[in-house]
Design a protein around this motif. Structure first.
Motif, PDB file in Angstrom:
ATOM      1  N   UNK A  53      27.646  29.985  64.381  1.00 56.89           N
ATOM      2  CA  UNK A  53      26.676  29.379  65.296  1.00 56.89           C
ATOM      3  C   UNK A  53      27.340  28.657  66.472  1.00 56.89           C
ATOM      4  N   UNK A  54      28.502  28.044  66.245  1.00 57.95           N
ATOM      5  CA  UNK A  54      29.289  27.464  67.332  1.00 57.95           C
ATOM      6  C   UNK A  54      30.139  28.587  67.919  1.00 57.95           C
ATOM      7  N   UNK A  55      29.864  29.041  69.134  1.00 56.34           N
ATOM      8  CA  UNK A  55      30.587  30.205  69.668  1.00 56.34           C
ATOM      9  C   UNK A  55      32.085  30.009  69.783  1.00 56.34           C
ATOM     10  N   UNK A 100      36.811  47.461  73.398  1.00 58.56           N
ATOM     11  CA  UNK A 100      36.336  47.223  72.038  1.00 58.56           C
ATOM     12  C   UNK A 100      35.441  46.003  72.011  1.00 58.56           C
ATOM     13  N   UNK A 101      34.242  46.174  71.482  1.00 57.05           N
ATOM     14  CA  UNK A 101      33.290  45.071  71.516  1.00 57.05           C
ATOM     15  C   UNK A 101      32.907  44.549  70.146  1.00 57.05           C
ATOM     16  N   UNK A 102      32.391  45.430  69.276  1.00 65.24           N
ATOM     17  CA  UNK A 102      31.876  44.949  67.996  1.00 65.24           C
ATOM     18  C   UNK A 102      30.788  43.922  68.245  1.00 65.24           C
ATOM     19  N   UNK A 103      30.901  42.784  67.581  1.00 66.59           N
ATOM     20  CA  UNK A 103      29.931  41.718  67.754  1.00 66.59           C
ATOM     21  C   UNK A 103      30.212  40.796  68.912  1.00 66.59           C
ATOM     22  N   UNK A 104      31.283  41.045  69.659  1.00 66.59           N
ATOM     23  CA  UNK A 104      31.646  40.264  70.856  1.00 66.59           C
ATOM     24  C   UNK A 104      31.975  38.811  70.512  1.00 66.59           C
ATOM     25  N   UNK A 105      32.645  38.583  69.376  1.00 68.17           N
ATOM     26  CA  UNK A 105      33.008  37.214  68.992  1.00 68.17           C
ATOM     27  C   UNK A 105      33.886  36.546  70.038  1.00 68.17           C
ATOM     28  N   UNK A 106      34.962  37.229  70.451  1.00 66.95           N
ATOM     29  CA  UNK A 106      35.889  36.632  71.404  1.00 66.95           C
ATOM     30  C   UNK A 106      35.263  36.469  72.791  1.00 66.95           C
ATOM     31  N   UNK A 112      31.656  30.539  76.385  1.00 66.56           N
ATOM     32  CA  UNK A 112      31.306  29.144  76.104  1.00 66.56           C
ATOM     33  C   UNK A 112      32.364  28.189  76.626  1.00 66.56           C
ATOM     34  N   UNK A 113      33.617  28.557  76.502  1.00 67.33           N
ATOM     35  CA  UNK A 113      34.719  27.668  76.886  1.00 67.33           C
ATOM     36  C   UNK A 113      35.040  27.746  78.376  1.00 67.33           C
TER      37      UNK A 113
END
Length: 288
Positions: A53-55, A100-106, A112-113
């Protein structure tokens, strides 16, 4: 801001069905909800992304290491004029690309940062790309743009000196497609990076495969500055793990190894003699 002082984030409100196969263009995905509200995304049976939940909270270790390097690199770029003088042109927004994307976590953490940043994520699976934007409420374009395409096709089509950072995090099953590990691909990465830009590649090298050494040798034919972030046992070839390869035409950002010491995993930036030894031991990979 210290993590304990950050506001609590709402859990994901638009997730797909949990713990069941979800059809995507290349097969199936699955979502698993963890007790802390984070979500593990599997793609074709392989863990692909873990979104909190915290990106800015990255669960996968190698993504934390990438973000650390990106933070260091972006800090060295020209920033907005602190004086606010009207005559000073605004500093250009940092541009980053992700193969490469997937869920785009990074990309989500970077958005956000570094809210001024502009990112493009290349994902080959069209259905997955559409679904993760809804599931995880990803930032919209121009902050974060999703492009459905083969990674190598996108890379070769981009113009010169477009990006400050290029990230390679592409897997077919548990391995990186061979066409993305060649000297020709490294040359394209160099071409699309701005002066002093940095290339980060996620390398999952099984013990005894020599893949890490091969990739270091290959990158070293294009970039004068190459680094490796890895756990000691992985660096010595004793076990499988994810390492991060860094490549640039300028010296790598200072302070990376010091920052790594604060990670929960015992991980280091390889010393220069270690990197040079890997380059000597490896084979330069070429397109067939």
């Amino acid at each position: 801001m210290p993590r304990r002082d950050r506001p609590r984030r709402a859990a994901f409100a638009h997730l797909g069905p949990l713990d069941t196969p979800i059809p995507i263009s290349t097969g199936t995905a699955a979502l698993t909800l963890e007790t802390d509200g984070s979500v593990l995304l599997d793609v074709n049976g392989v863990p692909s992304s873990h979104l909190h939940p915290d990106p800015e909270h990255l669960v996968f270790e190698y993504m934390r290491w990438m973000l650390l390097v990106i933070d260091r690199h972006l800090a060295e770029l020209p920033g907005p004029d602190a004086s606010g003088a009207a005559s000073s042109p605004p500093a250009p927004a940092p541009h980053l690309a992700h193969l490469g994307g997937g869920g785009c976590s990074l990309p989500r953490a970077i958005a956000a940062r570094h809210p001024r940043s502009r990112q493009i994520v290349v994902e080959i699976d069209e259905l997955l790309a559409h679904q993760v934007r809804e599931w995880f409420d990803l930032p919209r374009s121009p902050q974060l743009r999703l492009r459905v395409e083969d990674a190598l096709g996108a890379l070769t089509s981009w113009r010169e000196k477009r990006f400050d950072v290029l990230v390679r995090d592409v897997f077919s099953g548990a391995v990186t497609p061979p066409e993305l590990t060649t000297a020709e691909t490294a040359a394209h990465a160099d071409r699309v990076l701005r002066d002093g830009g940095i290339y980060l590649a996620n390398c999952a090298a099984p013990p005894g495969s020599g893949l890490m050494a091969d990739e270091v040798a290959t990158l070293s034919t294009v970039f004068p500055h190459v680094g490796v972030i890895a756990e000691p046992a992985h660096l010595s070839g004793k076990r499988r793990g994810n390492c991060i390869l860094l490549a640039s035409r300028r010296p790598l950002p200072e302070g990376i190894d010091r920052d790594l010491r604060s990670d929960a995993v015992s991980v280091r930036l390889a010393r220069r003699p270690q990197v040079e030894a890997l380059a000597r031991a490896g084979r330069v990979l070429h397109s067939r």
